[in-house]
Structure formats: structure tokens, C-alpha cells
Design a protein around this motif. Structure first.
Motif, mmCIF file in Angstrom:
data_model
loop_
_atom_site.group_PDB
_atom_site.id
_atom_site.type_symbol
_atom_site.label_atom_id
_atom_site.label_comp_id
_atom_site.label_asym_id
_atom_site.label_seq_id
_atom_site.Cartn_x
_atom_site.Cartn_y
_atom_site.Cartn_z
ATOM 1 N N LEU A 265 0.828 -1.200 0.000
ATOM 2 C CA LEU A 265 0.000 0.000 0.000
ATOM 3 C C LEU A 265 0.869 1.259 0.000
ATOM 4 C CD1 LEU A 265 -2.868 1.090 0.088
ATOM 5 C CD2 LEU A 265 -2.788 0.985 2.571
ATOM 6 N N VAL A 266 1.950 1.252 0.805
ATOM 7 C CA VAL A 266 2.861 2.403 0.800
ATOM 8 C C VAL A 266 3.470 2.567 -0.592
ATOM 9 C CG1 VAL A 266 5.006 3.345 1.739
ATOM 10 C CG2 VAL A 266 3.383 2.211 3.253
ATOM 11 N N ASN A 267 3.869 1.439 -1.206
ATOM 12 C CA ASN A 267 4.426 1.497 -2.546
ATOM 13 C C ASN A 267 3.414 2.007 -3.569
ATOM 14 O OD1 ASN A 267 6.959 0.741 -1.839
ATOM 15 N ND2 ASN A 267 6.964 -1.225 -2.883
ATOM 16 N N ASP A 268 2.133 1.672 -3.375
ATOM 17 C CA ASP A 268 1.096 2.188 -4.275
ATOM 18 C C ASP A 268 1.185 3.709 -4.356
ATOM 19 O OD1 ASP A 268 0.016 -0.266 -4.940
ATOM 20 O OD2 ASP A 268 -1.515 -0.220 -3.380
ATOM 21 N N VAL A 269 1.288 4.334 -3.180
ATOM 22 C CA VAL A 269 1.334 5.801 -3.153
ATOM 23 C C VAL A 269 2.641 6.321 -3.751
ATOM 24 C CG1 VAL A 269 1.340 7.821 -1.648
ATOM 25 C CG2 VAL A 269 -0.169 5.903 -1.142
ATOM 26 N N LEU A 270 3.758 5.700 -3.358
ATOM 27 C CA LEU A 270 5.057 6.157 -3.861
ATOM 28 C C LEU A 270 5.134 6.023 -5.387
ATOM 29 C CD1 LEU A 270 7.431 4.600 -1.176
ATOM 30 C CD2 LEU A 270 6.757 6.996 -1.410
ATOM 31 N N GLY B 102 -5.376 11.307 -12.906
ATOM 32 C CA GLY B 102 -4.565 10.110 -12.654
ATOM 33 C C GLY B 102 -5.297 9.117 -11.775
ATOM 34 N N VAL B 103 -5.901 9.607 -10.699
ATOM 35 C CA VAL B 103 -6.672 8.727 -9.817
ATOM 36 C C VAL B 103 -7.802 8.062 -10.599
ATOM 37 C CG1 VAL B 103 -8.281 8.692 -7.866
ATOM 38 C CG2 VAL B 103 -6.132 9.949 -7.683
ATOM 39 N N GLY B 104 -8.472 8.846 -11.450
ATOM 40 C CA GLY B 104 -9.564 8.310 -12.258
ATOM 41 C C GLY B 104 -9.078 7.209 -13.197
ATOM 42 N N MET B 105 -7.919 7.413 -13.824
ATOM 43 C CA MET B 105 -7.385 6.419 -14.743
ATOM 44 C C MET B 105 -7.013 5.135 -14.015
ATOM 45 S SD MET B 105 -5.194 8.907 -17.264
ATOM 46 C CE MET B 105 -3.949 7.665 -17.448
ATOM 47 N N VAL B 106 -6.343 5.268 -12.876
ATOM 48 C CA VAL B 106 -5.955 4.081 -12.100
ATOM 49 C C VAL B 106 -7.201 3.340 -11.616
ATOM 50 C CG1 VAL B 106 -4.910 3.326 -9.928
ATOM 51 C CG2 VAL B 106 -3.704 4.939 -11.389
ATOM 52 N N GLU C 229 -0.711 -3.409 -9.814
ATOM 53 C CA GLU C 229 -0.285 -3.528 -11.210
ATOM 54 C C GLU C 229 -0.751 -2.314 -12.025
ATOM 55 O OE1 GLU C 229 1.102 -6.371 -10.684
ATOM 56 O OE2 GLU C 229 2.016 -6.983 -12.592
ATOM 57 N N SER C 230 -1.946 -1.797 -11.720
ATOM 58 C CA SER C 230 -2.442 -0.616 -12.441
ATOM 59 C C SER C 230 -1.569 0.598 -12.144
ATOM 60 C CB SER C 230 -3.890 -0.306 -12.034
ATOM 61 O OG SER C 230 -4.748 -1.323 -12.475
ATOM 62 N N ILE C 231 -1.258 0.805 -10.872
ATOM 63 C CA ILE C 231 -0.420 1.953 -10.527
ATOM 64 C C ILE C 231 0.975 1.787 -11.107
ATOM 65 C CG2 ILE C 231 0.624 3.240 -8.624
ATOM 66 C CD1 ILE C 231 -1.808 2.748 -6.978
#
Ligand SMILES: [K+]
Ligand SMILES: [K+]
Lengths: 453, 453
Positions: free
Chosen positions: A302-307, A365-369, A390-392
Motif C-alpha cells: 500500500l505504501v508502494n502504491d502511493v510512492l 490520474g486517480v480516475g485512470m488508475v 499492477e495498475s499503478i
């Protein structure tokens, strides 16, 4: 609604700079796809299907590093060289074009110029264009050469590889590292070198130099030659945020993985620290791994998702929404909480337009992910954590994978192709197209304030 | 940095209206906790531990509906009545206080007033306060009474319950529905009435009327009495967005669950439609269920994540960041993409301050949900999808659960307690505190434009 289609109309105009960038990248992807479909590109001498070729070409040009087939296992040496070429073209292209678009925005808006003497011209003169292109190429080649040299020496002297093999592997991984591409010639990325600082540190350095962005490096170069007194706001925000996120990445990976038997658990303290450093850097969209990402803790994920979503510096080889975009929104919120009517960033006032652009880049970007994650959930049996990661990774052109990309159905692969392409070019072209837009409706409507929250 | 602690300083001032709201709610939660800890509140006549009592009291006052013990199974009738009272106080409180804060913001900023004659005064006069309080109470009692009547008649006539039992269950679920609280006296919520429109439709109507927000209902009321000609921007944006999200919820639930054997699969077409409608409405933070949320598709879950985060109308019993906040950001992005320098919403200009407030509310909300999800991942063995869903459900005071809340460790329960409280009061108090802030630093710094994207 007179100007309602303003951006779209200008964007579809043949000579809009942002459009030229998109068309250029699309053509490069197509050429790469055709080359990779040739029988000579594949290990077994048979033609590769178009989806696999398109996916690999897009991943290489967009310097993502996600793969649907093992790079060394599927492609011939010719195919690998094509991929290397696509990475190099993609990396040089993004650095050059994003730098030029950035300069165009600064110039068109009549704000502080890189060279005050040219403030009168409306577009960038040929000299500036040449100097950016020359600077990007020189920088890329020098850093890639140094990294390749370090890796080659290590591969030959430390692992007994032949000079030919060592040099090929050294060059490939150096180019892949500097361009934040994440393609590796081993099926498990760089896991076999996890505890070898003489492989990991050159890679980490190349990733950081490539990912912090050309404008910042350009400024550092000018300063080293004594030509500039003050750091620009862009450089200060980029370096500060990049460093902070890097530390967060290292600390989070170290803290959450220290005793995980699938990742850091089996390693000694030195190894833990080296892998922790490496995996603190790699979500800044490098994409190489030295442990199995499929085994990391959900917390780390989850942390990596944000980074990964935030990514690296503007006009560099890193992807994501960019560290400045992230930092600017933080400053907007800070100003709001402090009760200030204007947003100040390190002693500078932030134009309202830039705030809205940052907001737009983030929310689009949030919408696309979100859309891509939803599509992957519909198309596959995978869970939210894997589909989101994988999407991010595709959107941020990171290339880290929990392993599901290789198992995706065709449609799922195409979702990621679109996401890699829009993720690579979207934030850059959107931000510059927005900044270069005409000023819209001049007539005023009455103001009205709905309740927020 | 002279004004750096502006908001904080003003917020901690004893008479800041936003602070009074927070203190009032905290005291109500504490009183509820003490009452629920009493032996008389529990089924078995023994004292309940403080974490369970605190969780239940917070969930009731914040009209969330998440539970760590089965409501009817654990609490005595006295305990249930305490919960009902807390729901009623919480619902009335939030509607009244949010309406008054909203009026205060409008009045303080000197914009369009509800009553032009009072535009000169700096605060709201006692008459307006009384009229809001009276209006909220009258509305609540009327809608709750009508819903209770409908449910009681159905329970008695359709299911053979005694008049006493039917009336008690009718009142409890009517109050719980109108206040978007989601507490039910059955361990499986309203699943036994899944295909009964005479139970489901009154509940759905009460949820919508309670959740659309008092300012909108007040306006509808004035219009019905012929006192108002134009709809306010707030009412138009709220109704439009609330309706759109409701349709998205119904369509998504219907589409993704139609053949799911754990949810809609076994039902006939009529039943599927009724449950689809119910579960399209319930993420608007009602929290009742008529199928097992633990069995829904990951796709539906992700769509619900977004719908629950957005929530309902301002100054109503629904939670979330509110539909207006969500819609305003969409309009900001639309204006940006269209290349317009100002943001126009349905023929009105949106002040820059409101845009920044909406941005702040959304991003602080995202940060809170992210932090809570991360904590749940650290504290529990649950996966991202479940942890994220439960966090958003708590933040948005929704009350939908995949079932993990009842299995959380103490610390995890406390995380949700904090999230329910801040999720309930955060968006409202933050938005009004921000809007009521003093104008900050007047002196200007030089403008500078970093690269975005
Ligand atoms: K990459
Ligand atoms: K609720």
C-alpha cells in the motif's frame, strides 16, 4: 459554452506541441511493435503475436518494464537490442520533449526565463532547443557509460563472466537503470545481486540521476560551472520531495519487511539494509527488484502504491504524477489549513493556475488508475491489492509486478498498454496543454458558494 | 510565518463554532459510553468493557452503524433505547449544527443570504437559529413517524408480530433509517426483508430524505409554500449529484451482482431489482443491507468504496466528503480541461476559496482513509480490499461491513472509533473553519511556477 472545446480543439490542431509528443511516441511504439513481431526478434525464430509485441514495445518506449514474456527467455539478442533501442529512444524523447514543453510553458507565460535575453520571443529559439537536446544526450551517454563500466567490471571480475557477455549485460542494465526502465535480462530481475553493493549501488545512482529530471540536473550543471546563484523553486521542491519520498520508501520497506521470511527475513543486517535501500528507490519508478515483489507485506504494498503513483521528477525518465505535483498540493492544503488566502512555497507565491493544473493531473490520474483497476477486477480473478498495484505500476511506468501481468488475458494486457501510454504522456502533455491554453470566457457570472463538506 | 498557526489558534479558541461542535459530539459520545457500560444496558446484566461501549456509542452518535457486538444479541432493551437515543441526538445534532455552520459561512462572507434583511448582522440571529432547530426537529419527527407507521403496519399485518413488538421494531428501524445510522435489531441487518418492497421502500425513502441534507429540504419546503423562485446552486448541485451517484450505485450493483450466487443470483427478477435498488441507495451511507456484503464481487466493492467516500448531501444525516465537494472538484477539472480561467457551475462562478476548501477536504479524507487502512493492515491479517472497505465505511459513517469489524483487535477498534468521529465531523468542521478563517498574509511574494506533471 463558446470555448467549451478549447483544449481539445487546440490539442487536435496539427502543430500543438503536446500533440506532436503524443504522435511521436505512438509512432515509435508502432515501429517497435513491428520490429518485435519479426521472427528474427524471437528466441525460437517464429513471429511473435501482435499483443505481446505491442505490450513489450509500449513498455520499453514508456520505460515501464512490465513484461508479459520473460525478456531473455522469449526474445533473441536482436529482439533484446530492439528493446534496448526503444528504451533509449523513449528515455531521451521524454527528457528532451518534457524539458522543451516545460520551457515553452515558462516562456509563453512570460514568467521568469531561463535566459532573460530571450524573453521577447514567443517560442523557444533553435539555440535553446539544440542546447537541451545536446545536454540530454550528453548526460545520458555519460551516466550510462559510467554505470555500464561499473557493472561490466563487476560482472567480469566478480562473477567470472566473459568480457563480451559482461559488457553486454553491463550496457543493457545501465541503460535500463538510467532510463528508469526496469527491463532486466534475468527472469527474476536483479535478485541474484540482492546483497552485492557493487551491482546495486551503481544501479541506484543511475536510477536517481535519471529520475530526478533534466531541469534539475541542468541547474546543478550550471551551478557547478558557476553560472547560477539561486536555486529555482522547481529544483528545490523536486530535490526536497524526491529525497523525502526516498527516505519514506526505505524506512517503510525496512520496517514492514525486516522479518518477512519471503523478503528481508533470511538476509543478514547488511543485506537487509542494501535491499531496503534498493526497494526504497525502486518505487520511484525504476522497476528493478532484488526481492520477490509477490512476497511483500500488504502494508508495504500500500505504501508502494502511493510512492509509485507520485513517481519521480519532472522531465526525467521517471513516471508518475511527479514529485512537484504532489508537493504543490501539499502546500495548497497547508496554506488552506493555515488560513492564508495565497499559497506560498519556500518563499514564492504559487499561481492559482498551477494549483488547478496540479489538482487536475492528480485527479485525472486517480480516475485512470481506478478505471483500470476496475477493468482488471472484471476481467481477471485477481484481488484488489494485486490489481491496484499492477495498475499503478503501469500508470506510473514503474514496472514492479506482483506477478499477475504475465497471467493477464489479452484484454487485460491491452488495458495496461493504454495505461502505460497515457500514464507516461498524460501528466506531461496535460499539464503543458493546460498551461498553454488560451484564456477562456472573459464575461463574469454571479458568484455563488455551495456548502463544502 | 506570522499567521502560520491561524486556523489552529482560532480553532482552539473556546467560542469557535467548529470547536463547539466537536466538543458537543465528544461529550455525547462519552455520556453514551458510560450508559452503555452499565450492567443494565447489557443482555446478561454484566458491565460491558469500555472499548465495546465506546465503539458502539461513537458508531451511534456518528450514525455509522458499524458494530463489534450484535446489537440485539448483546444489548438489553434499555441498551437498545440508549443507542436509539444516541442516534437521534447525533442525527439531530449534525443536521442542526451543520446547517447553522453553513449559514454562518454564507453570512460571514457577505454573499447571498437566505434572508437579505439580515445581511447586516455579523452572526446568525436567534430567530434563524430557532427556525433551523425547529425545522430540523419537525422534519425528523414527521419522516420518522411516517416511516415507523409504515414499518409497524407491515411487521404486524404482514409478519404476525404483536403490536408492541411491531411498533418497537418499526420505530427503531425508522429512526435508524432516517438518520442514515444503519443499526438494525437483526444480526443480519434487513436481509430477511430483502424481497419485501413494503419494508424496503419506506426505508429507502427515509434514507434519501435524511441523507440529501436539511438545506435542500428547507428550500423544497419554502418552494412548496411559494416563498422562493430560484433553486440555489447548492440545491441543484446536491440533487443532481445525489441522483447521479444513486443511479451509478444501482446500475453497478445490478450489473456486477446479477448472477453472483452469494447475492442476487438466487433471487427472481423482481427481487434482484429491489435488492439492486436498496444496495444502490445504501452506500450513500445508510448502512443497512439486504444481502451479505461479505459475498459481493470485488468490482462492486471498489465502486462502493468510491460511493461511500463521497457520501450524501451536506448538513444531512449522511456522511462522507459530501456530494457537493465531489461535484465541485469535477467542475474545477472540467473548467481546466476546457481552458477556462474561472470555474463555472451551472451558470454561477465558483470562488477560488471554495475550490481550495473542496480540495483540502478530499485530500485530507484520502489521507485519513489511507492511514487507517495502513494501520488495519499492520494490526490484522485482513487483505487490502477488506481493510480499505471497512476504513471507508467508518470514515463515511456508512456502516457497511465485510464482516471484519467484529473480528478486529482492540487497537483496530480504536482506529475505527477515531475514524468514525473524524469522518463524521472532519469534513463539516474543516470546511467551515477554513471558510471562516481570517484573511492571511497580505504582503506579496514573487510568483514562480514549478513544472507540474
Ligand atoms: K520503470
Ligand atoms: K450509516
Amino acid at each position: 459554452m463558446r470555448h467549451s472545446a478549447g483544449l481539445l480543439r487546440r490539442f487536435t490542431r496539427a502543430n500543438h506541441p503536446a500533440r506532436m509528443v503524443v504522435v511521436g511516441f505512438a509512432l515509435t511504439v508502432l515501429v517497435g511493435t513491428v520490429l518485435l513481431m519479426l521472427p528474427v526478434s524471437a528466441q525460437h525464430g517464429t513471429a511473435t503475436n501482435w499483443v505481446t509485441a505491442l505490450f513489450t514495445s509500449t513498455s520499453a518506449v514508456c520505460v515501464t518494464g512490465l513484461v508479459v514474456v520473460d525478456t531473455a527467455g522469449h526474445w533473441s539478442t536482436f529482439g533484446e537490442v530492439v528493446i534496448l533501442g526503444l528504451i533509449q529512444v523513449g528515455g531521451l524523447g521524454i527528457m528532451t520533449l518534457a524539458s522543451l514543453l516545460g520551457m515553452l510553458v515558462v516562456r509563453r507565460l512570460g514568467l521568469r526565463m531561463r535566459r532573460r535575453a530571450q524573453a521577447e520571443t514567443k517560442s523557444i529559439d533553435l539555440g535553446a532547443v539544440r542546447s537541451v537536446i545536446a545536454g540530454v544526450i550528453a548526460l545520458s551517454l555519460v551516466i550510462e557509460a559510467l554505470t555500464a563500466l561499473a557493472l561490466t567490471l563487476r560482472f567480469v571480475l566478480g562473477y567470472g563472466q566473459s568480457w563480451g557477455h559482461g559488457a553486454y549485460f553491463g550496457v543493457f542494465h545501465a541503460v535500463s537503470a538510467f532510463n528508469n526502465a526496469g527491463f532486466a535480462l534475468y527472469p527474476d530481475s536483479l535478485q541474484r545481486y540482492a546483497t552485492d553493493p557493487l551491482v546495486c549501488l551503481p544501479v541506484v545512482l543511475a536510477v536517481i540521476v535519471g529520475g530526478v529530471g533534466f531541469p534539475v540536473l541542468f541547474e546543478i550543471g550550471r551551478r557547478l560551472r558557476g553560472k547560477r546563484r539561486h536555486w529555482s523553486l522547481h529544483a528545490r521542491v523536486t530535490v526536497g520531495t524526491y529525497t523525502t519520498l526516498l527516505l519514506v520508501g526505505v524506512l517503510a520497506f525496512g520496517a514492514f519487511e525486516w522479518n518477512n521470511p519471503d523478503t528481508l527475513g533470511p538476509l543478514g543486517t547488511g543485506g537487509k539494509l542494501l535491499v531496503g535501500l534498493f526497494h526504497g528507490v525502486t518505487p520511484r519508478t525504476a522497476g528493478f527488484t532484488t526481492v520477490d515483489i509477490g512476497g511483500i507485506d500488504p502494508t508495504t504494498m500500500l505504501v508502494n502504491d502511493v510512492l509509485m503513483f507520485v513517481g519521480g521528477g519532472s522531465a526525467g525518465t521517471a513516471g508518475g504524477i511527479k514529485v512537484t505535483t504532489f508537493a504543490l498540493l501539499a502546500f495548497v492544503i497547508l496554506a488552506e489549513v493555515r488560513g492564508e488566502s495565497q499559497v506560498h512555497v519556500l518563499g514564492r507565491k504559487l499561481p492559482v493556475g498551477v494549483q488547478r493544473q496540479a489538482l487536475t493531473v492528480v485527479l485525472v490520474g486517480v480516475g485512470m488508475v481506478f478505471t483500470a483497476t476496475l477493468l482488471l477486477l472484471v476481467l481477471t480473478p485477481f484481488k484488489l491489492d494485486a490489481a491496484l498495484f499492477e495498475s499503478i505500476s503501469a500508470f506510473g511506468t514503474v514496472g514492479l509486478s506482483t506477478g499477475i501481468t504475465e497471467q493477464l488475458p489479452r484484454l487485460g494486457e491491452l488495458v495496461l498498454v493504454v495505461l502505460m501510454f497515457t500514464g507516461r504522456l498524460g501528466p506531461i502533455t496535460m499539464a503543458s496543454a493546460l498551461a498553454l491554453r488560451e484564456r477562456g470566457r472573459r464575461y463574469d457570472l454571479p458568484e455563488e458558494r455551495p456548502i463544502v463538506g
